[in-house]
Design a protein around this motif. Structure first.
Motif, PDB file in Angstrom:
ATOM      1  N   GLY A  61     -44.462  12.505 -30.523  1.00 44.55           N
ATOM      2  CA  GLY A  61     -45.022  12.636 -31.865  1.00 44.55           C
ATOM      3  C   GLY A  61     -44.868  11.347 -32.658  1.00 44.55           C
ATOM      4  N   VAL A 104     -55.332  15.650 -31.437  1.00 49.10           N
ATOM      5  CA  VAL A 104     -53.914  15.270 -31.496  1.00 49.10           C
ATOM      6  C   VAL A 104     -53.788  13.873 -32.115  1.00 49.10           C
ATOM      7  N   ILE A 129     -47.538   9.874 -27.676  1.00 47.62           N
ATOM      8  CA  ILE A 129     -47.842  10.720 -28.835  1.00 47.62           C
ATOM      9  C   ILE A 129     -47.587  12.182 -28.473  1.00 47.62           C
ATOM     10  N   ARG A 130     -48.041  12.597 -27.290  1.00 45.00           N
ATOM     11  CA  ARG A 130     -47.823  13.985 -26.853  1.00 45.00           C
ATOM     12  C   ARG A 130     -46.337  14.306 -26.712  1.00 45.00           C
ATOM     13  N   ASP A 163     -59.760  17.099 -25.717  1.00 45.90           N
ATOM     14  CA  ASP A 163     -58.469  17.763 -25.850  1.00 45.90           C
ATOM     15  C   ASP A 163     -57.479  16.886 -26.631  1.00 45.90           C
ATOM     16  N   PHE A 164     -57.482  15.574 -26.363  1.00 49.63           N
ATOM     17  CA  PHE A 164     -56.511  14.674 -27.007  1.00 49.63           C
ATOM     18  C   PHE A 164     -56.956  14.187 -28.385  1.00 49.63           C
ATOM     19  N   ARG A 179     -51.181   7.720 -25.335  1.00 46.68           N
ATOM     20  CA  ARG A 179     -51.512   9.152 -25.305  1.00 46.68           C
ATOM     21  C   ARG A 179     -50.292   9.989 -24.908  1.00 46.68           C
ATOM     22  N   CYS A 202     -55.996  12.481 -34.067  1.00 49.72           N
ATOM     23  CA  CYS A 202     -56.393  12.644 -35.478  1.00 49.72           C
ATOM     24  C   CYS A 202     -55.207  13.043 -36.343  1.00 49.72           C
ATOM     25  N   ASP A 203     -54.468  14.041 -35.885  1.00 48.77           N
ATOM     26  CA  ASP A 203     -53.305  14.515 -36.649  1.00 48.77           C
ATOM     27  C   ASP A 203     -52.267  13.398 -36.788  1.00 48.77           C
ATOM     28  N   PHE A 204     -52.015  12.704 -35.697  1.00 49.09           N
ATOM     29  CA  PHE A 204     -51.055  11.597 -35.672  1.00 49.09           C
ATOM     30  C   PHE A 204     -51.474  10.528 -36.687  1.00 49.09           C
TER      31      PHE A 204
END
Length: 156
Positions: free
Chosen positions: A137, A47, A133-134, A43-44, A130, A49-51
């Motif tokens: 961002g 996220v 970042i959530r 799930d993370f 984690r 990867c995008d970051f």
């Protein structure tokens, strides 16, 4: 990071060996403790990867940031599959390197996924990468950079 990975090699997503001294020099490093069989990890990981992609590919100059994956997969094949299917173009400790157990102890990893953000010395900036970042961002990176004592003209 020279201290943390001294005398070891890391591997890239493409399987090539990488000298951690060169790859991690003057960077904020995220130690990503994760596994393909773990659903919160799956799930993370996108996220993260995008970051990572935004920081390294969409920022000029690229942000001084690198991720090192520390696998809790059950086999080298599982680890490779997880890396190819879901990971960004980051580095990993080789599956068979027993040093991963030392790292888990050193950074008090009791559950995965866990993203520990460290400075060059291996000292922890935050063990809540984690969550940050959530919640925040890209803006959390500036705080990490300030905590890392890396001098660079970086703006996000």
């Amino acid at each position: 990071m020279v201290d943390v990975f001294s005398g070891r090699l890391l591997v890239g997503k493409d399987g090539r060996s990488v000298d951690p001294e060169e790859a991690l020099q003057n960077k904020v490093v995220g130690l990503y403790f994760s596994a393909g069989w773990c659903s919160p990890c799956r799930d993370f990981t996108p996220v993260l990867c995008d970051f990572y992609t935004e920081l390294l590919e969409e920022t000029q100059p690229p942000a001084p940031f690198e991720v090192v994956f520390i696998s809790s997969d059950r086999s080298a094949e599982e680890m490779a599959g997880y890396m190819h299917a879901m990971h960004g173009d980051w580095l990993a400790l080789p599956f068979h390197d027993p040093y991963k157990h030392d790292l888990k102890k050193k950074y008090n990893i009791t559950a995965i996924p866990k993203l520990v953000i460290v400075k060059q010395t291996g000292e922890v900036i935050t063990d809540k990468g984690r969550k940050q970042i959530r919640d925040k961002g890209l803006s959390c990176f500036r705080n990490w950079l300030e905590g890392a004592d890396i001098f660079q003209n970086f703006s996000s």
